[in-house]
Structure formats: C-alpha cells, structure tokens
Write an enzyme that holds these catalytic residues in place. Structure first.
Site: not given
Length: 415
Positions: A349, A234, A247, A227, A117, A191, A189, A243, A223, A124, A230, A119
């Site tokens: 977001e 991370y 998916t 949060r 995946d 995508e 997410e 994550k 995805d 974003h 994560q 970015y």
C-alpha cells in the site's frame, strides 16, 4: 508506584507487566520473565519462594501452563507480581531476582498451536482491491458480512530478532513467463496478534462475550509476505507459500488485564452483522497505535482503533463452525491500515504496488524489501491515568535466498 526507578511514562511501567521467556549468558535454562521498565523480573525464581502454590506454572520457563490456567489464575499472578513490585516489604526478596533487559536473550514465549490470520482492516482491504481490481468494487461481496482469514503455518512463527530468509518460489513475470526463484516483492504486514489461553470444546462456538474467558493477551506480529509468489498461487485457494516462510511475533505478551483503558467502539457497520457477530453496543476495538520503521526510519503509523472487525468477532467467527481453540493458538488482525497514506501497514500500500517507491533519508528508494533491510514494528495503547501500555517491538532482518543445486540450477535462485 513501583519501588524500582521506573519513570511513570515508561511503556513497561507497573501498568503493563507483560510476560515473556528468557535466558541469560550464565543461565541457559529458559525462565519466565515479567518486563518492568528496562529490567526483567525472573518470575520462575520469584514464584518458587513467594508464590509456591503457582510455582509449577513457571518451572519449565515458558508460558504454556500459565496460558492454560485460566482467568482466575491470571488475575492472581498479576496481582502478586504487582504487589511484589510496589510494596517495599518485598524489595529485599525480589530485587536480587531482577535482571537488566540488556543482558537477556528473549525466546518465543509459548508453543504456537495453530496460527490464523484475518483481513480485518477495511482501509487495507480496500487499498488492495483498488490496486489489483481498479474500476471494480474494492471489497469482495462477502467482506462486510464475515471476518475473512486464512490458516498459516504455526511452525514458522518465530520470535522477534530471528532473521527472515527471502523465500524462493514460483512467480509469473510481466511477460507471462512462469519462473522459479527468489521473491522480488517481499513485503511486511503490521498486525495485532491475540494469544489463546483456555481451550474450547470441539463443536461449541465461542460467543462474543466469551472473548476474555479464552484469550490471555496481545502481542505484535509481522506477517511477512512474498507478493509475487502470493499473486501467482492464491487463486482459487488463497495464500500458501507466499505467506508460509516466516511470521514474526514480539517476545512480550501483554495480558488483557493491562488493556482495560484501551478498548473503543468499532466503526459503524453496514450491513449489520449476523447475530453471532453482532456487537452493537460493545467496545471491543483495540486502540493500539503502531509504528513501522525501515532501516531505522519511520515509514508508517497504523492505527488499530479503526479495524472493522474486532478480535472478539474474529474469535467468534473462527469457532463458529465448531473448530476448537487450543492453548497457544494465535490469531492475527491482518494488516492494520488507516485512511491516510502514512497509516498504511504494508509496502504494497505504501508504494502502491511499487509504482510510488518510498525515499529513505539517505536517498535510497524502496518499492519492496531488499536483502539486509531491517523492519521494526512497535506499538502502545492507552493505560490508566494517561500512561501508555507498551508492546515492545517485533523486528526482523532480511537474509538472501540460499543457493541450491536443484534440477533448475543455481542460476535461477540468484536475485
């Protein structure tokens, strides 16, 4: 035009012809299908009589052999299917092999080999930077030099409609306590995913111009992201359990051949990418318009055309260190977001990390997903003569975290 009663404006018209895998109540053995309008052509059965030299590609009911066969075979199969559905002389043989889409169960259409995946949306990435690093440069210093990404878990890539269980994991509370329990900031997410067909040689990078030699087609991807899990895990190695739990991909793979009219120039780049990523003069951006719905209510329309890094660059970077491609590899764009608030492809977001919750038509509010919520992502791209090439949809409903009797006690696992 097809001899079927399919409106020219249908997203699964003759211009699209996406591939998938399906079963029916009276036929539990998987078959390869091609979507046409509101129906599905049984390609496994059709090829057995009308395309016997390629019938073996579809006998097992999945797309793996077709993916590996390469561009000349992809073109020949698409040409044959197009002829069957447009030439009246084939109608008597083909019509009995068409099944209403409402009567089929759609499966994961191919075996996922690896999942990566990226970015790749500047909007974003900048929004995430502003949320978590206010007052600092929203983009990390490497962001405009290379497509950033992470390796995900191929084993938890599931087909649209598969329920998503809220993950449990470690998180740090607002007062600094480290606890284990269900994620309280479950997100989406929106995508775009690219499906690899032809493998590459280990140690040999794939150049920008070789994208279409290896990539078979495109689908939609969600995805799902925890949060809070994560955020705690991370640093310093990146996404892991936040994550890895699920998916979702759409069940129909749109071949690159259907997207001839959907490629656009990427946005201006500064600095200019290094030579292996330099696509000056190329039109490798995908103009895919997406819509995200939560509980049936549209909440965002992310635009794929504005992605900073293109799928050809992502593939070139993915293989630049010598990593080989395998049939069934999936690599995704990362969250697709645009410059406007209504174009953001994640709740992180859209709600600015929960500070500005969404209000749904019934008056409910959402900062992040609650149990029972269903998210549906759909999309389409420009087709020939003003038509639209449809991608179907990828949907998933959130189920609660199952209770356990581990050493921490079930109390900690209650939302």
């Amino acid at each position: 035009m097809t001899w079927l009663d399919v409106p020219r404006t249908h997203p699964f018209g003759i211009q699209t012809l996406p591939y998938g895998s399906f079963t029916t109540p009276d036929g539990p053995v998987p078959r390869v299908g091609v979507a046409i309008g509101d129906d599905v052509l049984d390609l496994t059965a059709a090829a057995a009589t009308l395309l016997p030299e390629q019938a073996g590609l579809f006998a097992a009911g999945g797309l793996d052999p077709l993916l590996a066969a390469g561009p000349p075979v992809w073109a020949a199969v698409r040409a044959a299917v197009t002829e069957w559905l447009t030439e009246p002389r084939h109608r008597a043989a083909v019509e009995p092999l068409i099944v209403p889409a409402s009567e089929v169960s759609l499966l994961l259409p191919f075996t996922v080999a690896d999942y990566v995946d990226f970015y790749s949306s500047e909007h974003h990435a900048a929004n995430v930077g502003r949320i978590f690093r206010p007052g600092s440069d929203p983009l990390p210093p490497n962001w405009k030099h290379q497509p950033l990404g992470y390796h995900g878990r191929a084993g938890t890539v599931v087909v649209s409609g598969t329920p998503v269980v809220r993950p449990a994991g470690q998180r740090r509370t607002a007062d600094g306590e480290v606890v284990f329990g269900p994620s309280t900031r479950l997100d989406i997410e929106a995508e775009i995913a690219y499906v690899v067909g032809v493998p590459s040689t280990p140690g040999r990078p794939v150049a920008l111009g070789e994208f279409a030699d290896h990539v078979f087609g495109v689908c939609l991807l969600n995805d799902w992201s925890a949060r809070d899990i994560q955020a705690w895990e991370y640093t310093p190695l990146g996404p892991f359990l936040g994550k890895s739990f699920g998916t979702s991909v759409s069940p129909w793979v749109v071949p690159l051949a259907a997207l001839e009219h959907a490629w656009v120039a990427p946005p201006p780049r500064d600095p200019r990418p290094l030579p292996y990523l330099d696509d000056t003069g190329r039109t490798d951006g995908l103009d895919l318009a997406m819509e995200v719905r939560l509980g049936g209510h549209p909440i965002a329309q992310p635009p794929g055309a504005g992605m900073y890094w293109t799928p050809a660059q992502q593939l070139a970077h993915l293989t630049s260190g010598g990593a080989p491609l395998r049939t069934g590899d999936v690599y995704a764009s990362g969250t697709v977001s645009g410059p406007e608030p209504g174009q953001r492809g994640s709740l992180l977001e859209l709600t600015w990390n929960g500070a500005e919750p969404l209000t749904l038509p019934g008056g409910e509010t959402r900062a992040f997903l609650e149990d029972g919520d269903e998210v549906v992502i759909s999309g389409s791209a420009p087709g020939p003569g003003g038509t639209r090439v449809g991608f179907g949809e990828v949907r998933g409903r959130i189920l609660p975290t199952p209770q356990t009797s581990d050493q921490e006690g079930p109390e900690q696992l209650r939302p």
